[in-house]
Design a protein around this motif. Structure first.
Motif, short mmCIF file in Angstrom:
data_model
loop_
_atom_site.label_atom_id
_atom_site.label_comp_id
_atom_site.label_asym_id
_atom_site.label_seq_id
_atom_site.Cartn_x
_atom_site.Cartn_y
_atom_site.Cartn_z
N PHE A 234 0.85 -1.19 0.00
CA PHE A 234 0.00 0.00 0.00
C PHE A 234 0.89 1.25 0.00
N GLY B 15 -0.02 5.23 4.92
CA GLY B 15 -1.20 4.50 5.37
C GLY B 15 -0.89 3.65 6.59
N PRO B 16 -1.89 2.98 7.12
CA PRO B 16 -1.70 2.19 8.34
C PRO B 16 -0.75 1.00 8.17
N THR B 17 -0.79 0.36 7.00
CA THR B 17 0.10 -0.79 6.81
C THR B 17 1.54 -0.31 6.75
N ASP B 18 1.74 0.78 6.01
CA ASP B 18 3.07 1.37 5.91
C ASP B 18 3.56 1.80 7.30
N HIS C 71 -1.73 -8.92 4.87
CA HIS C 71 -2.77 -8.62 5.85
C HIS C 71 -4.08 -9.30 5.50
N ALA D 178 -8.84 1.64 0.47
CA ALA D 178 -7.46 1.51 -0.01
C ALA D 178 -7.39 0.52 -1.18
N SER E 61 -8.89 -4.33 0.23
CA SER E 61 -8.12 -3.76 1.35
C SER E 61 -8.99 -3.88 2.61
N SER E 62 -8.39 -3.67 3.76
CA SER E 62 -9.19 -3.87 4.96
C SER E 62 -10.22 -2.76 5.10
N SER E 63 -9.91 -1.55 4.61
CA SER E 63 -10.91 -0.48 4.66
C SER E 63 -12.11 -0.84 3.77
N GLY F 223 -4.17 3.23 -1.38
CA GLY F 223 -3.83 3.10 0.03
C GLY F 223 -4.65 4.10 0.81
N THR F 224 -4.61 3.93 2.12
CA THR F 224 -5.34 4.84 2.98
C THR F 224 -4.82 6.27 2.89
N ASP G 296 -11.35 3.27 8.81
CA ASP G 296 -9.92 3.01 8.69
C ASP G 296 -9.25 2.66 10.00
N GLN G 297 -8.01 2.18 9.91
CA GLN G 297 -7.29 1.73 11.09
C GLN G 297 -7.01 2.91 12.02
C1 MLT Z 1 -6.05 -1.29 4.09
O1 MLT Z 1 -6.16 -2.48 3.81
O2 MLT Z 1 -7.04 -0.54 4.18
C2 MLT Z 1 -4.66 -0.81 4.26
O3 MLT Z 1 -4.27 -0.93 5.57
C3 MLT Z 1 -4.45 0.45 3.62
C4 MLT Z 1 -3.14 1.08 3.75
O4 MLT Z 1 -2.28 0.60 4.46
O5 MLT Z 1 -2.98 2.11 3.10
#
Ligand code: MLT
Length: 329
Positions: A40, A44-47, A96, A161, A165-167, A189-190, A207-208
């Motif tokens: 992503f 964002g949250p994963t980053d 993820h 994202a 994606s998880s969002s 990405g987020t 979102d996370q």
């Molecule tokens: C997601 O799956 O929503 C991701 O965590 C997005 C992200 O990291 O940008």
């Protein structure tokens, strides 16, 4: 290359690397920088969580970890790149909930198999999620937002994202549970989605908590509800969906480090041990908790636990995607 040829090549490369790592005279792993592919965009949250964990694991290993962002297609482009990387312990994947569990049921021709092409290494902490709108939006609660969605199906735009994606997954789950329809707007990405949310180009996001927290604290976004079991002191006054609008509704994002299949065991063990050392240090875990991240007990974070968890999450998301009537792309 066919997937059989790819697997054979990877196996041969893995055996060669294993021979090098296994020989008594070989330099111990890691002898050079390691790359973690984050699928992503930056910011964002994963980053964010990947960089935090990478920094600490790198310190334990005494080598740098380079985070490479390979965004696109809900994280599956980065996953594909990692699945085809040399299985030598020097390229790893930050997978993820989406890329490792839901993707096989969302994409008709996914070019990797999460559990055949990857070996789980360790699971990160989880992040709960938060329902967000722009600070000056006219919605002041999840009930307001959902009432609008009920009145005008598909009018509200939800940033994600990317597909899978998880969002996206959490928002689909929310729509199915609340029996409303949103229009999804996919980003890489987020980070970019959140920028548009603050700019008013989209209406909402789920979102996370780790990257939403500073935006909420800074008064740029309004948090309407949390997807955690209980309220969080970091988001004072923000109710949970489970305790109000949608009893029992829970959603959180999980992540883990995965190595291309064939990666030598000594490399996997060294990475896992480095992370276990980090987890035993309260200064590391307290810092994560202060950012709204759920630190898991060590027993839930090792390779076997991550493998079993990934497999059970695949079953769960297969069911959720089918029941929500989401057509694979
Ligand atoms: C997601 O799956 O929503 C991701 O965590 C997005 C992200 O990291 O940008």
């Amino acid at each position: 290359m066919t997937s059989i040829a790819t697997a054979a090549w990877r196996w041969a490369a893995g055996m060669a690397a294993a021979a090098i790592l296994g020989s008594a005279s070989a330099a111990p792993y890691p002898e050079r920088a390691i790359t973690w592919i984050v699928p992503f965009a930056v910011g964002g949250p994963t980053d964010a969580i990947a960089r935090t964990v990478a920094q600490r694991v790198a310190t334990e290993l005494g080598q740098s970890i380079i985070v490479e962002n390979v965004p696109g297609a809900g994280g599956t482009l980065g996953a594909m790149r990692a699945a085809r990387a040399q299985a030598d312990g020097y390229t790893l994947f930050v997978g993820h909930i989406g890329t490792m569990a839901a993707a096989p049921y969302l994409f008709k021709s996914l070019k990797y198999d999460p559990l055949r092409d990857f070996t789980p290494v360790f699971r990160f902490p989880d992040t709960p999620m938060v329902l967000l709108v722009k600070q000056d939006a006219r919605y002041n609660s999840a009930a307001d937002l959902l009432a609008e969605a009920r009145k005008h199906p598909e009018k509200l735009t939800f940033g994600t994202a990317g597909v899978g994606s998880s969002s996206h997954l959490a928002a689909e789950h929310l729509a199915a549970t609340a029996q409303v329809k949103f229009t999804f707007v996919p980003y890489k990405g987020t980070g970019p989605a959140m920028t548009d949310l603050m700019g008013g180009q989209i209406d909402a996001m789920l979102d996370q908590t780790n990257v939403s927290l500073p935006q909420v604290q800074g008064g740029r976004l309004k948090a309407l509800a949390l997807t955690s079991q209980s309220e969080m002191s970091l988001f004072p006054g923000v109710p949970t969906l489970a305790g109000g609008e949608l009893p029992g509704f829970l959603a959180s994002t999980w992540y883990g480090i995965y190595a291309p299949t064939g990666t030598p065991q000594p490399a996997i063990d060294a990475l896992r041990d480095a992370y276990m050392k980090a987890l035993a240090d309260p200064s590391f875990t307290d810092g994560l908790r202060q950012n709204g991240i759920d630190v898991l007990p060590a027993a839930q974070t090792g390779p076997d636990a991550l493998r079993d968890f990934t497999a059970s999450e695949q079953q769960k998301w297969q069911r959720v995607i089918r029941d929500a009537g989401i057509a694979p792309q």
